[in-house]
Scaffold this motif. Structure first.
Motif, PDB file in Angstrom:
ATOM      1  N   HIS A   1       0.835  -1.201   0.000  1.00 34.31           N
ATOM      2  CA  HIS A   1       0.000   0.000   0.000  1.00 34.31           C
ATOM      3  C   HIS A   1       0.871   1.252   0.000  1.00 34.31           C
ATOM      4  N   LEU A   2       1.963   1.205   0.755  1.00 34.79           N
ATOM      5  CA  LEU A   2       2.862   2.361   0.833  1.00 34.79           C
ATOM      6  C   LEU A   2       3.463   2.683  -0.525  1.00 34.79           C
ATOM      7  N   LEU A   3       3.802   1.651  -1.293  1.00 32.85           N
ATOM      8  CA  LEU A   3       4.394   1.873  -2.610  1.00 32.85           C
ATOM      9  C   LEU A   3       3.379   2.456  -3.588  1.00 32.85           C
ATOM     10  N   ARG A   4       2.102   2.231  -3.347  1.00 33.89           N
ATOM     11  CA  ARG A   4       1.072   2.742  -4.264  1.00 33.89           C
ATOM     12  C   ARG A   4       0.628   4.163  -3.921  1.00 33.89           C
ATOM     13  N   ILE A   5       1.088   4.684  -2.783  1.00 31.31           N
ATOM     14  CA  ILE A   5       0.666   6.008  -2.349  1.00 31.31           C
ATOM     15  C   ILE A   5       1.203   7.078  -3.295  1.00 31.31           C
ATOM     16  N   ASP A   6       0.360   8.053  -3.616  1.00 34.18           N
ATOM     17  CA  ASP A   6       0.786   9.196  -4.414  1.00 34.18           C
ATOM     18  C   ASP A   6       1.356  10.249  -3.455  1.00 34.18           C
ATOM     19  N   PRO A   7       2.676  10.522  -3.497  1.00 31.75           N
ATOM     20  CA  PRO A   7       3.254  11.486  -2.555  1.00 31.75           C
ATOM     21  C   PRO A   7       3.021  12.934  -2.944  1.00 31.75           C
ATOM     22  N   GLY A   8       2.345  13.168  -4.086  1.00 23.94           N
ATOM     23  CA  GLY A   8       2.069  14.534  -4.504  1.00 23.94           C
ATOM     24  C   GLY A   8       3.100  15.107  -5.446  1.00 23.94           C
ATOM     25  N   PHE A   9       4.093  14.327  -5.826  1.00 28.01           N
ATOM     26  CA  PHE A   9       5.116  14.780  -6.770  1.00 28.01           C
ATOM     27  C   PHE A   9       5.569  13.572  -7.583  1.00 28.01           C
ATOM     28  N   SER A  10       6.317  13.829  -8.648  1.00 27.24           N
ATOM     29  CA  SER A  10       6.792  12.768  -9.529  1.00 27.24           C
ATOM     30  C   SER A  10       8.306  12.652  -9.402  1.00 27.24           C
ATOM     31  N   PRO A  11       8.816  11.592  -8.781  1.00 31.11           N
ATOM     32  CA  PRO A  11      10.250  11.521  -8.505  1.00 31.11           C
ATOM     33  C   PRO A  11      11.119  11.073  -9.675  1.00 31.11           C
ATOM     34  N   ALA A  12      10.538  10.442 -10.681  1.00 31.82           N
ATOM     35  CA  ALA A  12      11.349   9.847 -11.753  1.00 31.82           C
ATOM     36  C   ALA A  12      12.085  10.922 -12.539  1.00 31.82           C
ATOM     37  N   GLY A  13      13.377  10.698 -12.791  1.00 34.91           N
ATOM     38  CA  GLY A  13      14.171  11.587 -13.632  1.00 34.91           C
ATOM     39  C   GLY A  13      14.562  12.891 -12.993  1.00 34.91           C
ATOM     40  N   VAL A  14      14.581  12.945 -11.653  1.00 40.42           N
ATOM     41  CA  VAL A  14      14.892  14.201 -10.948  1.00 40.42           C
ATOM     42  C   VAL A  14      16.162  14.025 -10.127  1.00 40.42           C
ATOM     43  N   LEU A  15      17.112  14.944 -10.301  1.00 38.13           N
ATOM     44  CA  LEU A  15      18.336  14.983  -9.509  1.00 38.13           C
ATOM     45  C   LEU A  15      18.240  16.147  -8.537  1.00 38.13           C
ATOM     46  N   THR A  16      18.596  15.916  -7.273  1.00 34.27           N
ATOM     47  CA  THR A  16      18.544  16.964  -6.260  1.00 34.27           C
ATOM     48  C   THR A  16      19.914  17.137  -5.605  1.00 34.27           C
ATOM     49  N   PHE A  17      20.189  18.343  -5.126  1.00 40.54           N
ATOM     50  CA  PHE A  17      21.441  18.645  -4.427  1.00 40.54           C
ATOM     51  C   PHE A  17      21.307  20.003  -3.753  1.00 40.54           C
ATOM     52  N   GLY A  18      22.105  20.216  -2.739  1.00 40.43           N
ATOM     53  CA  GLY A  18      22.090  21.488  -2.031  1.00 40.43           C
ATOM     54  C   GLY A  18      23.275  22.357  -2.433  1.00 40.43           C
ATOM     55  N   VAL A  19      23.038  23.673  -2.536  1.00 37.68           N
ATOM     56  CA  VAL A  19      24.107  24.636  -2.827  1.00 37.68           C
ATOM     57  C   VAL A  19      23.934  25.815  -1.867  1.00 37.68           C
TER      58      VAL A  19
END
Length: 907
Positions: A548-566
């Motif tokens: 069920h947790l894997l099917r939850i919609d977190p409100g954003f689309s994570p695929a193809g996104v790179l994140t980092f802090g500056v």
């Protein structure tokens, strides 16, 4: 011709020669008795006289044939033989056992019996190794994380204090103001001291005097009261910690380094104490280095420690900015500590909030740090204990099967007058030896298994670095194995003594034997099915929750996104205008990388748990209730740049997102679905105004609620503001690309270096990795519980298979008679399968109440699944029944191969 016959003449001693010979033989006898002492006592008792007699004959023959010289040769040879053989006898493991009397001899015989049954022995030890190894892994985690004391002085007297805002707004676990820290520190009585801490990240741009390593690096910094280390009872490995006056405005720039940062960045150099390091462009003098055993857990874990820049007594009482740690007087009961903290909270509420009902409460530091992991670890611990119970019952079943196969041997032993105690001892010793061997190998397997478990565990698991199997836990596992063997071996041991000799002889006469063990074996199988049902129910619920947790919609689309802090150092860019200009340059440089489709930045990424909080108000909104407090909800607010919603795939539900060019004279805001539905339930929120701090903002858009804290549930309502209006130095960037996110990293670093080579890039991760890390703990729980459940299921199937196979073997003559009298094979097959079905049905019936306990136990870790979910529990029961049916059918199908005539002749 004369034939000459030559013969050797034997020397015939005279009377004087005989006397001399006897003296030499007696001397030789004393020498041999001395050499006999080289052998162990049991050898001397059993073989001593034969040894002396042999060497006495050799000595006498040597004296007669060669005199003293020949005797000396015998002595030297006997010395060499006795030294070699005597030491060899003493070093034999069996010698110690023989010395221990009957137990030792029986142990030696038990080992030989197990060696003669390699299939049984290896399968039993392998099963115990896997089961006890899994138990050892879970026990290690539970002991190290939940049970072991924290590495601080008097850890039970340490508490974290939190603010409950009561009716003001829904925040039960709020941070404290600096004025609260001062009030707690001045309270006296049972409160010996208080320290307020705040978290930050800083750019380390110089490694210190004499180092060539000046590459910028992001480090976590804890801003603390000077007395933090005194409260914890922690002494530095090098240098010193902070003194009482080293905080507040004008304080010296001092830093204490954590051990890991000191090793990684400074190479463990001792001369770093007294040197300067540069944090966010400001030089700090290193005054100390903490030891390798010191570590704050959770959100307080840090690389370096500095003191407050502000005077806590002069901070805003309404701003909750600090986590607060207090130390209570030694031995003070928690209730008294809570009363003392509550009294301070009441004073603070009256002084700063005009009695609105805000309160303070303490939580033991260990309980607070472990609150998030306590429930899943207790579930895993309970599952480990259940698995050991199933393992013990399975072992008892297999030992009963083995005892049944040995009934003929037992009957003959009893008929020949064997002691009942000796039979019990022999049976128990086999079981204990198997359990001990399985426990030892299980402990060894747990050493490697625990390392793999730690590698898979969430990075934020408290006390993660301490999880390892030590000799104490290994000894416990070996002891559990031995105890398991002793308990499992008790049933066949007791049965072998209680059954009469006539019963044993009658059962042994039946082909296959074991008739007297049938009821016990069937009871063991029923117990295995019942325990397996409980464990499978818990595992099934947790696995369903994870799905069920894997099917939850977190409100954003994570695929193809790179994140980092500056982070942008304030010392290099002291004004908001300069910081915004750097952010704009970074945005353009990153957008120019080939394959980038969207660039965004914010002060808190989804699932980071880092947003700030404040209250908002929508004047004249239709959803207002007229209650001033209710109409000013606490929200998470996030500073963002244009392109953020597009980069994260956060859906715009109404209006628009932020545009690259801000509107002149108007501060814009974007709110989430939760705020819009609450205050504008029937109309549109776009165009509405809201009050935020002392400003008025216009709502230009409504977006989907993106989960910032937990992947499995919505958090507080969300407000997005422009970075240009509320500048945040430590922005995190998000890049959406049609390329692999990890492949972008070198180009990203190069683009940032072109903007400013002194800017550090930190926490480089794909959004998929962030989501995966957020579900790491439930995933690990699901995997481990599934493994335990399947192991219990396999053990139950093995036991059921053994019982049915034994039943077919014992009843072969009866089945042959039935077939000879006209019964058909299918009818006999149904008869055998019916026996298995009755055992399974009884096990399911007995295990049904345990489902309730299992459901209550795992209820705290379930997401979106009821603890009594009928679909999951029904599927578990059906699945167990199907596996049991297969386990029954495999041995029962042998009925088809029985030829009546041949079987009757054999019997």
């Amino acid at each position: 011709m004369t034939l000459h016959v030559m013969s050797k003449q034997r020397h015939v001693p005279t009377d004087g020669g005989r006397a001399n010979e006897e003296r030499l033989v007696r001397a030789s006898d004393r020498w041999m008795r001395l050499l006999l002492r080289l052998y162990p006592a049991d050898f001397r008792d059993e073989m001593g006289e034969a040894f002396l007699e042999t060497y006495r004959d050799r000595s006498r023959a040597a004296v007669r044939d060669g005199g003293v010289a020949a005797l000396a040769g015998v002595w030297l040879l006997s010395l060499a033989d006795s030294t070699r053989n005597g030491l060899g006898e003493r070093m034999r493991p069996a010698v110690g056992w023989r010395r221990s009397g009957n137990w030792g001899r029986d142990t030696e015989r038990a080992v030989r019996r197990l060696v003669r049954a390699p299939l049984f022995t290896l399968s039993m030890i392998a099963t115990l190794t896997v089961g006890l190894g899994a138990f050892a892994m879970v026990a290690t985690v539970v002991q190290k994380v939940l049970l072991a004391p924290l590495p601080y002085e008097r850890p039970d007297d340490l508490y974290l204090v939190w603010r409950d805002y009561g009716k003001v707004f829904d925040l039960k676990h709020g941070s404290l103001a600096g004025t609260d820290v001062v009030a707690l520190g001045a309270a006296g009585g049972v409160i010996e001291g208080a320290a307020g801490v705040d978290r930050a990240r800083a750019t380390l741009t110089a490694a210190g005097s004499g180092s060539d390593d000046t590459a910028p690096e992001q480090v976590s910094v804890l801003i603390t009261s000077p007395n933090l280390f005194h409260l914890l009872g922690v002494r530095p490995a090098l240098g010193r910690t902070f003194a009482a006056g080293e905080a507040g405005p004008g304080r010296p720039a001092l830093v204490v380094l954590g051990h890991e940062l000191w090793q990684r960045r400074f190479g463990g150099r001792r001369d770093v104490v007294g040197a300067d390091v540069v944090l966010d462009g400001t030089p700090y003098q290193v005054i100390g280095v903490l030891g390798p055993d010191f570590r704050l857990e959770g959100e307080l874990a840090s690389d370096a420690y500095v003191t407050h820049l502000v005077n806590l007594a002069e901070t805003n009482p309404g701003a909750g900015s600090y986590s607060v740690m207090i130390r209570a007087r030694a031995g003070t009961p928690p209730a008294l500590v809570a009363s003392a903290v509550g009294a301070v909270g009441k004073m603070v509420d009256e002084r700063d909030f005009q009695g609105k009902g805000i309160s303070l409460y303490p939580v033991g530091i260990k309980a607070d740090l472990l609150d998030a992991v306590r429930a899943p670890l207790l579930v895993l611990g309970a599952a480990g204990v259940l698995l050991v119970l199933v393992l013990g019952v399975n072992m008892a079943t297999l030992l009963l099967v083995r005892a049944a196969q040995r009934e003929r041997e037992l009957a003959i032993s009893r008929a020949l007058g064997a002691n009942r105690l000796a039979l019990v001892r022999a049976t128990l010793l086999e079981a204990v030896l198997l359990g001990t061997a399985g426990g030892a190998l299980g402990a060894l397997a747990a050493v490697w298994g625990t390392r793999a478990l730690v590698a898979l565990a969430p990075l934020d698991l408290p006390r993660r670095e301490t999880i390892a199997v030590d000799w104490r836990l290994a000894a416990v596992v070996v002891g559990v194995g031995a105890l398991l063997g002793a308990l499992a071996g008790t049933l066949p041991a007791v049965w072998s003594t209680r059954a009469g000799l006539a019963t044993l002889l009658r059962n042994a006469a039946v082909r296959g034997g074991g008739g007297g063990y049938g009821p016990l074996r069937r009871a063991m199988v029923v117990a295995q099915v019942a325990l397996s049902l409980v464990l499978l129910s818990a595992g099934g619920l947790v696995v369903r929750s994870f799905e069920h947790l894997l099917r939850i919609d977190p409100g954003f689309s994570p695929a193809g996104v790179l994140t980092f802090g500056v982070p942008v150092p304030g010392a290099r860019y002291p004004t908001d205008t300069q910081v915004v200009a750097v952010h704009e340059r970074l945005h353009r440089a990153l957008a120019a990388i080939p394959g980038i489709t969207a660039v965004g930045a914010s002060g808190a990424l989804p699932l980071s748990g880092d947003p700030a909080q404040s209250t908002v108000h929508f004047p004249g909104a239709p959803g207002n209730s007229g209650d001033t407090e209710r109409d000013r909800p606490l929200v998470d607010y996030v500073q963002t740049r244009a392109g953020y919603f597009e980069a994260l795939g956060i859906r715009v539900l109404a209006g628009r997102a932020f545009e690259p060019t801000p509107s002149r004279g108007v501060r814009e805001a974007v709110i989430d679905r939760t705020l819009a539905q609450r205050f504008f339930p029937t109309g549109s929120a776009v165009g509405a105004t809201l009050e935020f701090f002392d400003d008025t903002l216009r709502v230009v858009g409504v977006v989907e609620h993106a989960r910032l804290h937990d992947v499995h549930q919505d958090g507080r309502p969300q407000l997005y503001v422009r970075d240009e209006d509320y500048t945040e130095n430590a922005l995190s960037f998000a890049l959406r690309s049609d390329r692999s996110p990890t492949g972008l990293v070198p180009e990203v670093r190069a683009a940032i270096a072109r903007v400013d080579p002194q800017l550090a890039v930190s926490q480089v991760r794909s959004m998929d990795e962030i989501v995966s890390a957020a579900v790491q703990q439930p995933r690990l729980s699901a995997v481990l519980l599934s493994g335990f459940s399947l192991g219990a299921l396999l053990l139950a199937a093995m036991g059921l298979y053994g019982v049915i196979a034994g039943s077919v073997s014992r009843r072969r003559h009866e089945i042959a008679v039935r077939l000879a009298l006209g019964a058909d094979h299918r009818r006999v097959l149904r008869l055998i399968l019916g026996e298995g079905a009755r055992l399974v049905g009884l096990g399911l019936l007995i295990g049904a109440p345990g489902i309730y306990l299992a459901s209550r136990l795992v209820g705290g870790v379930l997401v979106g699944v009821s603890p009594f979910d009928p679909l999951t529990l029904g599927a578990v029961a059906v699945g167990l029944a199907l596996v049991a049916a297969v386990a029954c059918y495999l041995p029962a199908r042998r009925v088809a191969g029985i030829e009546p005539a041949q079987s009757l002749l054999e019997n």
